[in-house]
Design a protein around this motif. Sequence first.
Motif, PDB file in Angstrom:
ATOM      1  N   ASP A 179       0.836  -1.202   0.000  1.00  0.00           N
ATOM      2  CA  ASP A 179       0.000   0.000   0.000  1.00  0.00           C
ATOM      3  C   ASP A 179       0.873   1.255   0.000  1.00  0.00           C
ATOM      4  O   ASP A 179       2.008   1.229   0.486  1.00  0.00           O
ATOM      5  N   ASP A 180       0.338   2.327  -0.551  1.00  0.00           N
ATOM      6  CA  ASP A 180       1.025   3.622  -0.580  1.00  0.00           C
ATOM      7  C   ASP A 180       2.401   3.502  -1.219  1.00  0.00           C
ATOM      8  O   ASP A 180       3.356   4.160  -0.798  1.00  0.00           O
ATOM      9  N   GLU A 202      -0.802   5.805  -3.936  1.00  0.00           N
ATOM     10  CA  GLU A 202      -1.516   6.835  -3.177  1.00  0.00           C
ATOM     11  C   GLU A 202      -2.149   7.866  -4.115  1.00  0.00           C
ATOM     12  O   GLU A 202      -1.686   8.049  -5.242  1.00  0.00           O
ATOM     13  N   GLU A 236      -5.214   4.487  -6.190  1.00  0.00           N
ATOM     14  CA  GLU A 236      -6.137   5.013  -5.200  1.00  0.00           C
ATOM     15  C   GLU A 236      -6.396   6.481  -5.474  1.00  0.00           C
ATOM     16  O   GLU A 236      -5.573   7.146  -6.098  1.00  0.00           O
TER      17      GLU A 236
HETATM   18 MG    MG Z   1      -3.235   3.594   0.285  1.00  0.00          MG
END
Ligand code: MG
Length: 277
Positions: A179-180, A202, A236
């Motif tokens: 993630d990110d 992100e 995202e």
């Molecule tokens: Mg994220």
Amino acid sequence: CENSDKGYAIYDEQANQEAKRARKVMGMFISCVLNNMNGFDIHFQPIIDVRTGRWCAAEALCRWTATDGTAVSPMEFIHLAEQLHLIETLDNWVSASAMERCVALGLHQREFILDINFSPTRQVKESFINKLLKTLKDTGFPPEKLNLEITESAKMNFDSANISGLKRLREEGIVLSLDDFGTGYSNFENLIHLSAKALKTEKMFLDGIEHDTYRQYLLKMLTDLAHHLGMSLICEGVETEEQFMLLQKYGIDYAQGYYFSRPLTYDQLRQELNRFV
Ligand code: MG
Ligand code: C2E
Ligand code: MG
Ligand code: MG
């Protein structure tokens, strides 16, 4: 305040108020967590298959309404939970409740993936793994439909215990993703250790991308990187149609963002079930 300088007096007062509020929030947080996660809820944000436009997954996002009625941002309370060593309790509750709810909606029998977040400050401990496996068994949620999002962060620690813990999770069929990805701290070593199925970028990557060929090029490059490594790319923070069109153009696999849907309450999710395959 006794400061003669007015500026300092205002600053002191403000800092004082903030410290007071932080103490109050901390107190409420501890008592809510210890009181059976009182005031906590989970929202589900759909993830879209870019090629078909169908909903194919959802990310469980924790929400907390404090005892005084204020909704505290996850950015704030997740950080608190990490500092107070309550993050394991919180994450365990989120994963168990999210799986229970998805099973109640029959989502586990569809083409559906449930994403849950795993704080990088945590260790992939034996106790965590056993608890997660027990939850999967108890709820009947299939492990291969569970995606653990591990946030890319300098706090992430890949010692041998963590690496073998992650390996065990994969062997049990659980999917891992990063993630990110690409924000702040990127270590390509993480990609190797994790054997992630997907990279998640992100919102920052898409901010202003419509008019920024440099960002578009970066996005294209990330997609190619993911694909060359046999992974998918999830973007995202998609907020506009133009952004979505760029994702289609560059072959991004999955997307998540306000343009498709805000995070939904359980009741809202139930009303939108026909959007999933
Ligand atoms: Mg994220
Ligand atoms: P994240 O895992 O990167 O989650 C995505 C965040 O982006 C969510 O914020 C989501 O509401 C927000 N978002 C999604 N699409 C859009 C968009 O189009 N525009 C904008 N402006 N924002 C969008 P949220 O729910 O505030 O969560 C913030 C972070 O808190 C999460 O970032 C995650 O790192 C953490 N978090 C949330 N729930 C949990 C949890 O249960 N456990 C752990 N460990 N962390 C959690
Ligand atoms: Mg996430
Ligand atoms: Mg984030």
